[in-house]
Motif scaffolding. Structure first.
Motif, PDB file in Angstrom:
ATOM      1  N   LEU A   1      -5.662  15.105 -50.633  1.00  0.00           N
ATOM      2  CA  LEU A   1      -4.564  16.046 -50.382  1.00  0.00           C
ATOM      3  C   LEU A   1      -4.146  16.727 -51.683  1.00  0.00           C
ATOM      4  N   VAL A   2      -3.969  15.942 -52.736  1.00  0.00           N
ATOM      5  CA  VAL A   2      -3.556  16.504 -54.027  1.00  0.00           C
ATOM      6  C   VAL A   2      -4.623  17.450 -54.569  1.00  0.00           C
TER       7      VAL A   2
ATOM      8  N   ILE B   1       5.657  22.822 -52.767  1.00  0.00           N
ATOM      9  CA  ILE B   1       4.575  21.842 -52.622  1.00  0.00           C
ATOM     10  C   ILE B   1       4.216  21.203 -53.964  1.00  0.00           C
TER      11      ILE B   1
ATOM     12  N   LEU C   1       5.829  15.246 -46.604  1.00  0.00           N
ATOM     13  CA  LEU C   1       6.222  15.179 -48.014  1.00  0.00           C
ATOM     14  C   LEU C   1       7.411  16.090 -48.283  1.00  0.00           C
ATOM     15  N   LEU C   2       7.381  17.299 -47.758  1.00  0.00           N
ATOM     16  CA  LEU C   2       8.476  18.239 -47.981  1.00  0.00           C
ATOM     17  C   LEU C   2       9.763  17.787 -47.286  1.00  0.00           C
TER      18      LEU C   2
ATOM     19  N   ILE D   1       4.633  17.195 -54.945  1.00  0.00           N
ATOM     20  CA  ILE D   1       3.459  16.369 -55.245  1.00  0.00           C
ATOM     21  C   ILE D   1       3.621  15.613 -56.562  1.00  0.00           C
TER      22      ILE D   1
ATOM     23  N   PHE E   1      -3.990  17.036 -43.686  1.00  0.00           N
ATOM     24  CA  PHE E   1      -3.394  17.536 -44.925  1.00  0.00           C
ATOM     25  C   PHE E   1      -2.103  18.301 -44.631  1.00  0.00           C
ATOM     26  N   ASP E   2      -2.154  19.182 -43.640  1.00  0.00           N
ATOM     27  CA  ASP E   2      -0.973  19.978 -43.307  1.00  0.00           C
ATOM     28  C   ASP E   2       0.176  19.077 -42.839  1.00  0.00           C
TER      29      ASP E   2
ATOM     30  N   ARG F   1      -4.483  20.720 -52.600  1.00  0.00           N
ATOM     31  CA  ARG F   1      -3.331  21.545 -52.935  1.00  0.00           C
ATOM     32  C   ARG F   1      -3.421  22.054 -54.383  1.00  0.00           C
TER      33      ARG F   1
ATOM     34  N   GLU G   1       1.627  17.337 -45.856  1.00  0.00           N
ATOM     35  CA  GLU G   1       2.469  18.261 -46.612  1.00  0.00           C
ATOM     36  C   GLU G   1       3.842  18.400 -45.969  1.00  0.00           C
ATOM     37  N   ARG G   2       3.878  18.528 -44.648  1.00  0.00           N
ATOM     38  CA  ARG G   2       5.168  18.656 -43.962  1.00  0.00           C
ATOM     39  C   ARG G   2       6.024  17.406 -44.142  1.00  0.00           C
TER      40      ARG G   2
END
Length: 199
Positions: free
Chosen positions: A60-61, A99, A22-23, A103, A15-16, A64, A19-20
């Protein structure tokens, strides 16, 4: 990835990493290969813990979105303190942080992800926006009960104006997120006719 890693640890690491990615790379750059490369593990690790990549994205969604409950709780607890405009300014800035804003387009452009989210969470098809809507609506109702919002205020319309306007302000983060002054200007315009000072 070392053997013997607990399932929850592996999921959290993935997940982390997601997230990285995605950002950094946006929704188009978020692939299973990018996630496992970022996590430093074999691609099979992701598929050992998730049935497919859309299952990973859905979890993941959901993970978050659950974190937004902290912001929602803080907003509810703020009712009756400071000013309504100040509280909403802080809330929009938090609810539309990097985040959540990253998303939203991910959900928008992946039909299968939206379908899965509808099955696992209320308002899942528009997760994050649904979370923000629920939080702001609950806060406005609490303030109305305290007499700081007019008794006849249309909470649903106020909420939609704040969430929609907030999303538009934050969606384009280039060169950066909106200033606090810009967020406050939106909030003030929306609540100007209904904010009250209780006796």
């Amino acid at each position: 990835m070392p053997t013997g890693v607990h399932l929850r640890d592996a999921r959290q690491q993935l997940f982390d990493a997601g997230e990285r990615v995605l950002l950094r790379d946006g929704p188009n750059g978020l692939t299973s290969r990018a996630v496992t490369d970022e996590a430093g593990c074999a691609k099979g690790v992701l598929h050992r813990h998730f049935s497919d990549f859309d299952a990973f994205l859905a979890d993941l969604v959901v993970d978050r979105a659950a974190q937004l409950e902290k912001e929602a709780s803080a907003l509810r607890e703020a009712a009756g303190t400071s000013t309504v405009a100040d509280n909403l300014t802080v809330a929009l800035t938090s609810l539309f942080g990097p985040i959540p804003v990253a998303i939203i387009p991910l959900i928008t452009f992946r039909d299968e992800l939206r379908a899965r989210l509808r099955q696992v969470m209320p308002g899942g098809g528009i997760a994050i926006l649904a979370q923000a809507t629920t939080a702001i609506s609950a806060y406005l109702r609490a303030e109305r009960d305290l007499g700081r919002i007019a008794a006849d205020a249309d909470i649903d319309s106020l909420t939609l104006s704040l969430v929609g306007g907030g999303h538009l302000l934050f969606v384009d983060r280039d060169p950066g997120p909106p200033t606090t002054a810009a967020v406050r200007k939106l909030v003030t315009a929306v609540v100007a006719g209904v904010e009250r000072q209780p006796a």
